[in-house]
Write a protein that holds these residues in place. Structure first.
Motif, PDB file in Angstrom:
ATOM      1  N   CYS A  33       2.948 -17.996  -3.539  1.00 16.77           N
ATOM      2  CA  CYS A  33       4.001 -18.038  -4.553  1.00 16.77           C
ATOM      3  C   CYS A  33       4.186 -19.434  -5.149  1.00 16.77           C
ATOM      4  O   CYS A  33       5.108 -19.671  -5.913  1.00 16.77           O
ATOM      5  CB  CYS A  33       5.313 -17.541  -3.961  1.00 16.77           C
ATOM      6  N   PHE A  34       3.309 -20.367  -4.811  1.00 13.90           N
ATOM      7  CA  PHE A  34       3.392 -21.739  -5.321  1.00 13.90           C
ATOM      8  C   PHE A  34       3.182 -21.731  -6.834  1.00 13.90           C
ATOM      9  O   PHE A  34       2.219 -21.161  -7.327  1.00 13.90           O
ATOM     10  CB  PHE A  34       2.309 -22.592  -4.659  1.00 13.90           C
ATOM     11  N   PRO A  35       4.083 -22.357  -7.601  1.00 14.63           N
ATOM     12  CA  PRO A  35       3.911 -22.374  -9.059  1.00 14.63           C
ATOM     13  C   PRO A  35       2.666 -23.179  -9.453  1.00 14.63           C
ATOM     14  O   PRO A  35       2.383 -24.210  -8.868  1.00 14.63           O
ATOM     15  CB  PRO A  35       5.177 -23.053  -9.584  1.00 14.63           C
ATOM     16  N   ASN A  36       1.948 -22.665 -10.418  1.00 17.60           N
ATOM     17  CA  ASN A  36       0.713 -23.306 -10.853  1.00 17.60           C
ATOM     18  C   ASN A  36       0.878 -23.761 -12.297  1.00 17.60           C
ATOM     19  O   ASN A  36       0.492 -23.057 -13.215  1.00 17.60           O
ATOM     20  CB  ASN A  36      -0.443 -22.318 -10.701  1.00 17.60           C
ATOM     21  N   ASN A  37       1.476 -24.924 -12.489  1.00 17.49           N
ATOM     22  CA  ASN A  37       1.741 -25.449 -13.827  1.00 17.49           C
ATOM     23  C   ASN A  37       0.752 -26.546 -14.174  1.00 17.49           C
ATOM     24  O   ASN A  37       0.306 -27.270 -13.285  1.00 17.49           O
ATOM     25  CB  ASN A  37       3.159 -26.023 -13.894  1.00 17.49           C
TER      26      ASN A  37
END
Length: 151
Positions: A33-37
């Protein structure tokens, strides 16, 4: 008829199993669920705001546009740098999972007090995870003293 039903049942079970494993599993470097920005930050170390990065063990928080969802922790390590994401790598983001620097030597997750060594991102003894904070590649131009961090 019985054979067809069994084959369809096994096929359906197999599909759901694969979907469950892929959706709940974790990537190699962070939880799923780590955001990938996108990350695209340029720091001019000649400016006073970034002066700490001119010295070994100096660090700063970066909260500029395109520095991820929670910003970065950038630390000077000898003639190199480390650029860490401030999202905790081991738990899904919420209000208390923004990583912080403590005592100029550790990175800490306030939610569960998991700690990593600031200079290298390695978990400290007793940490609740073996995942280090996510790091990003960088380029440093020694002539202009401009540090570019990207992903």
């Amino acid at each position: 008829m019985k054979k067809t039903f069994s084959i369809i049942s096994i096929f359906t079970l197999l599909i759901f199993s694969i979907l469950s494993i892929n959706s709940c599993g974790s990537r190699e470097d962070t939880v799923s669920c780590f955001p990938n920005n996108p990350i695209n930050v340029s720091l001019n170390l000649n400016l006073p705001a970034y002066n700490n990065l001119n010295y070994d063990n100096g660090w700063i928080y970066v909260n500029e546009q395109q520095s991820g969802t929670r910003g970065l922790i950038v630390v000077r390590v000898g003639n190199s740098f480390k650029a860490y994401d401030r999202n905790a790598p081991h738990i899904c983001p919420d209000n208390n999972t923004t990583l912080e620097v403590k005592d100029n030597i550790a990175i800490v997750c306030p939610k569960d007090n998991t700690r990593w060594i600031l200079r290298n991102g390695q978990p400290e003894s007793g940490s609740k995870t073996s995942l280090p904070p996510k790091t990003y590649p960088f380029n440093y131009d020694t002539a202009t003293k401009v540090l570019n961090i990207y992903y």
